[in-house]
Design a protein around this motif. Structure first.
Motif, PDB file in Angstrom:
ATOM      1  N   PHE B  49       0.942  -1.194   0.059  1.00  0.00           N
ATOM      2  CA  PHE B  49      -0.035  -0.050  -0.034  1.00  0.00           C
ATOM      3  C   PHE B  49       0.816   1.392   0.051  1.00  0.00           C
ATOM      4  CE2 PHE B  49      -3.011  -3.223   1.771  1.00  0.00           C
ATOM      5  CZ  PHE B  49      -4.035  -3.049   0.744  1.00  0.00           C
ATOM      6  N   VAL B  51       2.883   2.533   2.150  1.00  0.00           N
ATOM      7  CA  VAL B  51       3.126   3.346   3.070  1.00  0.00           C
ATOM      8  C   VAL B  51       4.473   3.202   4.167  1.00  0.00           C
ATOM      9  CG1 VAL B  51       2.175   3.583   5.736  1.00  0.00           C
ATOM     10  CG2 VAL B  51       0.611   2.906   3.635  1.00  0.00           C
ATOM     11  N   SER B  52       5.271   4.076   4.460  1.00  0.00           N
ATOM     12  CA  SER B  52       6.580   4.129   4.895  1.00  0.00           C
ATOM     13  C   SER B  52       6.497   3.109   6.056  1.00  0.00           C
ATOM     14  CB  SER B  52       6.701   5.610   5.358  1.00  0.00           C
ATOM     15  OG  SER B  52       8.061   5.399   6.293  1.00  0.00           O
ATOM     16  N   GLY B  55       7.526   4.682   9.410  1.00  0.00           N
ATOM     17  CA  GLY B  55       6.350   5.580   9.939  1.00  0.00           C
ATOM     18  C   GLY B  55       5.442   4.885  10.675  1.00  0.00           C
ATOM     19  N   ALA B  56       5.120   3.598  10.136  1.00  0.00           N
ATOM     20  CA  ALA B  56       4.088   2.601  10.537  1.00  0.00           C
ATOM     21  C   ALA B  56       4.621   2.044  11.709  1.00  0.00           C
ATOM     22  CB  ALA B  56       3.714   1.616   9.741  1.00  0.00           C
ATOM     23  N   GLY B  59       4.455   4.942  14.465  1.00  0.00           N
ATOM     24  CA  GLY B  59       2.828   5.260  14.869  1.00  0.00           C
ATOM     25  C   GLY B  59       2.482   4.259  15.864  1.00  0.00           C
ATOM     26  N   THR B  60       2.738   3.087  15.562  1.00  0.00           N
ATOM     27  CA  THR B  60       2.166   2.002  16.271  1.00  0.00           C
ATOM     28  C   THR B  60       2.729   1.859  17.739  1.00  0.00           C
ATOM     29  OG1 THR B  60       2.090   0.528  14.371  1.00  0.00           O
ATOM     30  CG2 THR B  60       1.851  -0.659  16.037  1.00  0.00           C
ATOM     31  N   GLN B  62       3.983   4.521  19.220  1.00  0.00           N
ATOM     32  CA  GLN B  62       3.521   5.855  19.772  1.00  0.00           C
ATOM     33  C   GLN B  62       2.170   5.474  20.391  1.00  0.00           C
ATOM     34  OE1 GLN B  62       3.607   8.843  16.900  1.00  0.00           O
ATOM     35  NE2 GLN B  62       5.601   9.510  17.601  1.00  0.00           N
ATOM     36  N   VAL B  63       1.199   4.840  19.784  1.00  0.00           N
ATOM     37  CA  VAL B  63      -0.122   4.507  20.072  1.00  0.00           C
ATOM     38  C   VAL B  63      -0.041   3.574  21.290  1.00  0.00           C
ATOM     39  CG1 VAL B  63      -2.016   2.961  19.524  1.00  0.00           C
ATOM     40  CG2 VAL B  63      -1.255   4.661  18.133  1.00  0.00           C
ATOM     41  N   ALA B  66       0.954   5.090  24.436  1.00  0.00           N
ATOM     42  CA  ALA B  66      -0.041   5.955  24.820  1.00  0.00           C
ATOM     43  C   ALA B  66      -1.172   5.427  25.565  1.00  0.00           C
ATOM     44  CB  ALA B  66      -0.421   7.060  23.972  1.00  0.00           C
TER      45      ALA B  66
END
Lengths: 150, 86
Positions: B49, B51-52, B55-56, B59-60, B62-63, B66
């Motif tokens: 797809f 997507v970097s 980055g993915a 992002g994962t 960070q989620v 948090a």
């Protein structure tokens, strides 16, 4: 809270709240709110010291109380860290442009003409930053909804 | 801090509570072979797809970082579900 209570150490007040919870006089939710209130009312610094900056809210709370004759009373209590919202927003920057185009088309078809390609992560970041001061209270005879940050 | 403990409480219709405490790190270690496969599948999906992957992954992470402090409590009639991440 009375002046006498304000003069007491926070730990003592917290213990009293926990005792009330243990005795079943208050619910866990009420105890949590009381403890938060006690912590908020705690003097930030000793007299004469420079006042500290106001602590920033860490959580977004959604509380729903509803009385339904058919299913009985229902209650929703959600606490989401604001940091989680920020992390989620950063994830949206990974959505491929073609997916955004398709979502836009579907939204348009459903009567929600929002162009998601115009929604930049920094805009949503700003929105989350301003969430600190948001308080939503909906009072209905059967339903009560509260959205706030704490 | 990554999540340490996920608590799942469920009150059944008969009023009894089902309580599950899931220690995240030991369970993740136990499921590490599956996580490896899931990671590889995620990498392939990122490439397909466009997507970097970095980055993915960021992002994962960070989620995941948090998540502690989240609490979901839903109660309707005699049924109740509580999910808490610590």
């Amino acid at each position: 809270m009375s002046e006498k209570e304000e003069g007491r150490p926070v730990n003592e007040q917290r213990r009293q709240i926990l005792e009330m919870l243990g005795e079943g006089k208050i619910t866990a939710d009420e105890a949590e709110r009381l403890i938060n209130a006690v912590e908020r009312e705690q003097p930030e610094s000793p007299p004469g010291a420079a006042p500290r900056a106001k602590t920033r809210p860490k959580y977004l709370r959604v509380v729903v109380h509803s009385e339904d004759d058919f299913n009985g009373p229902s209650r929703v209590n959600v606490r989401v860290p604001l940091q989680l919202l920020r992390a989620g927003v950063r994830l949206t920057s990974l959505i491929p442009p073609q997916a955004l185009t398709e979502v836009n088309a579907k939204l348009n078809k459903s009567g929600v003409p929002i162009d998601l390609t115009q929604l930049k992560p920094q805009h949503i970041e700003e929105l989350i930053e301003q969430l600190d001061d948001v308080t939503v209270d909906v009072d209905d005879p059967d339903t009560k909804v509260q959205v706030f940050c704490e | 801090m990554i999540p340490q403990l996920v608590t799942y409480h469920q009150r059944r219709r008969d009023g009894r509570w089902l309580r599950l405490y899931v220690p995240v790190v030991p369970v993740a270690l136990l499921l590490s072979p599956l996580l490896l496969v899931a990671g590889l599948a995620g990498l392939v999906a990122c490439l397909v797809f466009r997507v970097s992957p970095v980055g993915a992954l960021r992002g994962t992470a960070q989620v995941l970082w948090a998540l502690p402090g989240s609490r979901f409590e839903i109660e309707q009639g005699r049924t109740a579900v509580l999910v808490s991440v610590r």
